[in-house]
Scaffold this active site. Structure first.
Site: not given
Ligand code: NAD
Length: 251
Positions: A22, A26, A33-34, A119, A152, A218, A236
């Protein structure tokens, strides 16, 4: 220093696998998510069992989908996504394994057959009985016009956004393709993932065990930092393009 090493390893590599979470999205305005304003903070989780068992759960799930879809739909790829598209242009990308569901890697120019969505995808809805798919635009239009938990039109089965919910099995074929790519790559770059969600996080571990270099990009620590060959901290959208810039194109 880390960026320079990462560039050199990318130049030397020929079969790179990207593994994204995710955090790569961002900077496109999609919360991860977190974080405090993340998805969990704003929505009650309807797991797969509840979706199957309860009309009320399905209505809540679709209510959340309707609330989230416009922002997902409007999001655009950012410099991080385009950096992986650039690696593809350079002929170095074997596959892009992602936990993300919004399709931004494909929209940045990666062929969809190279993107393994562990996912699922939020861009479509799927019938849980016959497997027929419709676009999320169509599904959301139907919810807006009164079908609170749409079914459906072909078989009457339950329609569900084509993402993998808590408690729902991962797609076995996609997971197998991701494992095969991890075992065949010479460099895996894990980007924007907390690397705590399993079995997704097994993919970078597998690549490392099979002999590939592992680079983690990260802003926070992850449980796999100890096994990484290199860790790049930073935003990123800034560091990834610097790692894969056109100057690294193979001659
Ligand atoms: P996560 O939210 O657990 O972790 C994201 C990580 O990225 C964090 O450690 C954070 O510090 C880091 N981060 C965020 N923005 C950043 C940036 N600009 N530069 C550097 N680091 C950055 O995400 P995950 O590991 O993908 O797990 C979460 C679950 O949530 C997955 O299963 C996913 O399917 C789902 N999810 C997906 C989306 C999406 O499709 N964009 C969004 C939210 C959640």
């Amino acid at each position: 220093m880390e960026l320079q090493v990462a560039r050199e390893w990318i130049v030397a590599a020929s079969r790179i696998v990207g593994f994204t979470g995710a955090g790569i999205s961002t900077e496109s305005g999609i919360p991860d998510f977190r974080s405090p304003d993340g998805v969990w903070a704003r929505n009650r989780i309807v797991d797969f069992q509840e979706f199957l068992a309860s009309e009320e759960g399905r209505i809540e799930y679709w209510r959340q989908k309707l609330a989230n879809w416009p922002a997902m739909r409007a999001a655009r790829p950012n410099a991080g996504h385009y950096a992986f598209a650039e690696l593809h242009e350079q002929g170095k990308l074997l596959a892009l394994v992602t936990q993300n569901i919004e399709g931004l890697h494909q929209r940045s120019g990666l062929p969809s057959e190279m993107v393994y969505e562990l996912h699922g995808t939020t861009t479509e809805a799927v019938c849980l009985s016959c497997g027929d798919r419709i676009t999320s635009d169509e599904a959301c239009r139907r919810v807006e016009s009164g079908e609170k938990a749409p079914r459906c039109r072909l078989c009457g089965g339950l329609l569900k956004p084509a993402t993998i919910s808590f408690g729902q099995s991962m797609p076995i074929d996609v997971m197998e393709m991701a494992r095969a790519a991890a075992e065949n790559c010479d460099l895996l770059i894990a980007v924007g993932s907390s690397l705590v969600v399993e079995p997704a996080a097994s993919i970078p571990r597998l690549a490392k065990r099979a002999g590939a270099r592992l680079v983690i990009v990260n802003r926070e620590r992850t449980p796999l930092d100890g096994m990484a060959d290199l860790i790049v901290r930073g935003e990123i959208g800034t560091v990834l393009p610097a790692m894969v810039g056109p100057a690294t194109r193979a001659g």
